[in-house]
Design an enzyme around this catalytic site. Structure first.
Site, PDB file in Angstrom:
ATOM      1  N   ASP A  49      -2.406  -7.868   9.291  1.00 44.77           N
ATOM      2  CA  ASP A  49      -1.605  -7.776  10.502  1.00 44.77           C
ATOM      3  C   ASP A  49      -1.604  -6.348  11.058  1.00 44.77           C
ATOM      4  O   ASP A  49      -1.674  -5.374  10.302  1.00 44.77           O
ATOM      5  CB  ASP A  49      -0.162  -8.193  10.203  1.00 44.77           C
TER       6      ASP A  49
ATOM      7  N   GLU B  39      -6.475  -8.567  12.584  1.00 40.79           N
ATOM      8  CA  GLU B  39      -5.769  -8.787  13.847  1.00 40.79           C
ATOM      9  C   GLU B  39      -5.904  -7.496  14.663  1.00 40.79           C
ATOM     10  O   GLU B  39      -5.098  -6.586  14.542  1.00 40.79           O
ATOM     11  CB  GLU B  39      -4.292  -9.114  13.603  1.00 40.79           C
TER      12      GLU B  39
END
EC number: 2.4.1.18
Length: 702
Positions: free
Chosen positions: A357, A412
């Site tokens: 993330d 991401e």
């Protein structure tokens, strides 16, 4: 060739730099052959790779290699010894003193002092009781006590804690010693790495239709069978690493080695992963190493009484937008902590990889804030890049793929940094995939800003195919981001309030519901087939989950009404949600059979603006989309590379998908040697309005 006006020696200088870079980075030549526009930045790749290699060498010289270095969890924290004693170890470089307290000592803060070692480390050995049993049994509550340089007494949770719980109305989490006598034993081996990746993005806590936090056990028994039936072969589990604030969606981590206790015990999470493996489903962890919660009493912040320790001190150590702390990736012990954390989840819980993330925030000193990322290569190199963070990501990918070569890592990253998904041997980041984050934004933009008849077919195709050669992408029409409060799911953008009143099969189709159901299927199929080398869906969105996602918080009176997934809607035979569910299932099953995600990128033969037709070929299949809201086409000529007889293998207009059954699936379509749109053969097809079709050559083996 040197730039116009450059000094005479500039060209020779740049050639010398390129030669030096090619000599230092083993496979840089392959990267530059793939993308020659990266040649001016060869020194950047050289510097990154050398830094990465120097860290690996230093780890080898000082720690005996990355294998040993990444086992920090075997010594840090608290461990039972063979003699029944306990060995405790912490890294607290800014502390004046370190102590262990808890139930075992009657919470005497200073009865068990740690001994100071070099490099800010502290250790403690607690002998066993006279009967050789441990002094601190499983389930005991503990705290690390830090005395700071300024004289403060701070109660902390060990950064290496394996289990923390919040009881009753307590504000903070408690550290609970997790050392069960009968730990869970995995029964099933890891599945093989999938040829095609079809990801079901999941959150355990919201996986029930009831207004409560669901459990690992509920997910294992009730949700895993659904995922298997839908044809997904990978689960991405969000919000597993412990986070004090439920509404953070798991992105404000407080305990990095602890599986969230709000869903159950560590052993129950292991059972979930093991059961998924028994179904042939791999499980990825959503890992958050981009930042950490600001909590100090139950987080990493100010662990040793200083504002640094695991983080940068001063402004560099705080993310202004997220109000969280930022790791110091150049610190030896921070690298040990983070790399050991990666290994912990792989080995203790048998995860099969990670979705990292917030990678954009890690890659740049500006954290992506206020940046448009036009695609100019100068945006990805130079002083704005945080090369310490980038090198950490290279080390993490190197570790993951060395330990478990079949593991999968996904970045991401919204910036589109070149070579992020190229091997580290090329000077790249080492990720297997990146999320194609522009695709969901495009669908939301079309639904919000354009009438159906004004959709630009060329722009849709460009968005779906605009990706770097040999860097694989995970395509998705929507993820958890689009479902969060403040936004709406695709289904809700399409059908909005009518979803409350007109989704019954007993009521006639309204224009809104009809449009919504047909476009929902078409958007997902064209994203699946054209948008990448993997596909992702957020749980519940496959059947058009209504409304949005909102966790209990003060602003909604701590309500769980929107923090749940109403799978019961698709089980109700009288509701139209079942049609979307059926389509998603059969779309995935057809991909499993035909493998378009693992096939080379599609050849797009038509993107007709007036007719609203898009046609392309991939994996030997012919995909036809008619986005026109009202026009159907009889004997529409479609180009193909193959001669032979074609049959319909997926039709969004079929009755089981809530379609209008305008096509006869017994029809054979014959391609003839008639060149059309750059293809040597073509065939004539009836294409109803708002329909997606897949044709397969019946003369070829499946």
């Amino acid at each position: 060739m040197a730039a116009p006006g450059a000094p005479a020696g500039a060209e020779n200088g740049s050639e010398a730099q390129l030669a030096a870079a090619l000599a230092d980075v083993p496979e840089l030549a392959r990267l530059l052959d793939t993308d020659p526009y990266l040649k001016p930045f060869a020194p950047d790749f050289q510097r990154r790779y050398k830094k990465f290699n120097q860290f690996l060498s230093s780890i080898g010289e000082n720690e005996g290699g990355i294998d040993k270095f990444s086992r920090g969890y075997e010594s840090f924290g608290i461990h039972r010894c063979t003699d029944g004693g306990l060995y405790c170890k912490e890294w607290a470089p800014g502390a004046e003193g370190v102590f262990l307290t808890g139930d075992f000592s009657g919470w005497n803060p200073f009865s068990h002092p740690y001994k100071k070692l070099d490099y800010g480390k502290w250790e403690l050995y607690i002998p066993p009781k006279q009967n050789k049993s441990v002094l601190i049994p499983h389930g005991s509550k503990l705290k690390v006590v830090i005395t700071s340089k300024s004289g403060e007494i701070l109660y902390r949770i060990s950064p290496w804690a394996k289990y923390v719980v919040r009881e009753n109305d307590n504000v903070n989490y408690d550290w609970v010693h997790w050392d069960p006598e009968d730990p869970y034993k995995f029964k099933h081996s890891r599945p093989k790495k999938p040829r095609s990746l079809r990801i079901y993005e999941s959150h355990v806590g919201i996986s029930s239709h009831e207004g409560k936090i669901a459990s690992y056990k509920h997910f294992t028994s009730s949700v895993l069978p659904r995922i298997k039936d839908l044809g997904y072969n990978c689960i991405q589990l969000m919000a597993i690493m412990e986070h004090a604030y439920y509404a953070s969606f798991g992105y404000q981590i407080t305990s990095f080695f602890a599986a969230s206790s709000r869903y159950g015990t560590p052993e129950e999470l292991k059972e979930l992963v093991d059961t998924a493996h028994s179904m042939g489903i791999i499980v990825l962890l959503d890992v958050v190493h981009s930042h950490a919660s600001k909590n100090s009493e139950d987080g990493l912040n100010i662990f040793d009484g200083t504002d640094s320790c695991y983080f940068h001190s001063g402004p560099r150590g705080t993310h202004e937008l997220w109000d969280s702390r930022l790791f110091n990736y150049s610190s030896w012990e921070v690298l040990r902590f983070l790399l050991s954390n990666i290994r912990w989840w792989l080995e203790e819980y048998c995860f099969d990889g990670f979705r990292f993330d917030g990678v954009t925030s890690m890659l740049y000193h500006h954290h992506g804030m206020g940046q448009g990322f036009s695609g100019d290569y100068n945006e990805y190199f130079g002083l704005q890049v945080d090369e310490d963070a980038l090198v950490y990501l290279m080390l993490a990918n190197h570790l993951i793929h060395t330990l478990y070569p079949n593991s999968i890592t996904i970045a991401e990253d919204v910036s589109g940094m070149p070579a992020l998904c190229s091997p580290t041997s090329q000077g790249g980041g080492g990720f297997d995939y990146r999320l194609a984050m522009a695709i969901p934004d495009k669908w939301i933009q079309l639904l919000k800003e354009f009438k159906d008849e004004d959709w630009n077919m060329g722009n849709i195709v460009y968005t779906l195919t605009n990706r770097r050669y040999l860097e694989k992408c995970i395509a998705y029409a929507e993820s958890h981001d689009q479902a969060l409060v403040g936004d709406k799911t695709l289904a809700f953008w399409l059908m909005d309030a009518e979803m409350y009143t007109n989704m019954s099969v007993l009521a006639p189709f309204t224009p809104v519901i009809d449009r919504g159901i047909q476009l929902h299927k078409m958007i997902r199929l064209i994203t699946h087939a054209l948008g990448g080398e993997g596909y992702l869906n957020f749980m519940g969105n496959e059947f058009g989950h209504p409304e949005w996602l909102d966790f209990p918080r003060k602003g909604n009176n701590e309500s769980y009404h929107y923090a749940r997934r109403q799978f019961n809607l698709t089980d109700d035979d009288l509701l139209r949600y079942k049609f979307l569910n059926n389509f998603d299932r059969d779309m995935n099953r057809l991909e499993e059979r035909c493998g378009w995600l693992s096939a080379p990128q599609a050849y797009v033969s038509e993107k007709h603006e007036d007719n609203k037709i898009i046609t392309f070929e991939r994996a030997g299949l012919l995909f036809i989309f008619n986005f026109h809201p009202s026009k159907s086409y009889t004997d529409y000529r479609v180009g193909t590379a193959l001669p032979g007889t074609f049959k319909i293998v997926l039709d969004s207009d079929a009755p089981e998908y809530g379609g209008h059954q305008r096509l006869d699936h017994n029809t054979d379509f014959f391609s003839e040697a008639f060149e059309h749109n750059g293809r040597p053969y073509s065939l004539l097809v009836y294409i109803p309005s708002r329909v997606a079709l897949i044709l397969q050559n019946a003369d070829l083996p499946n």
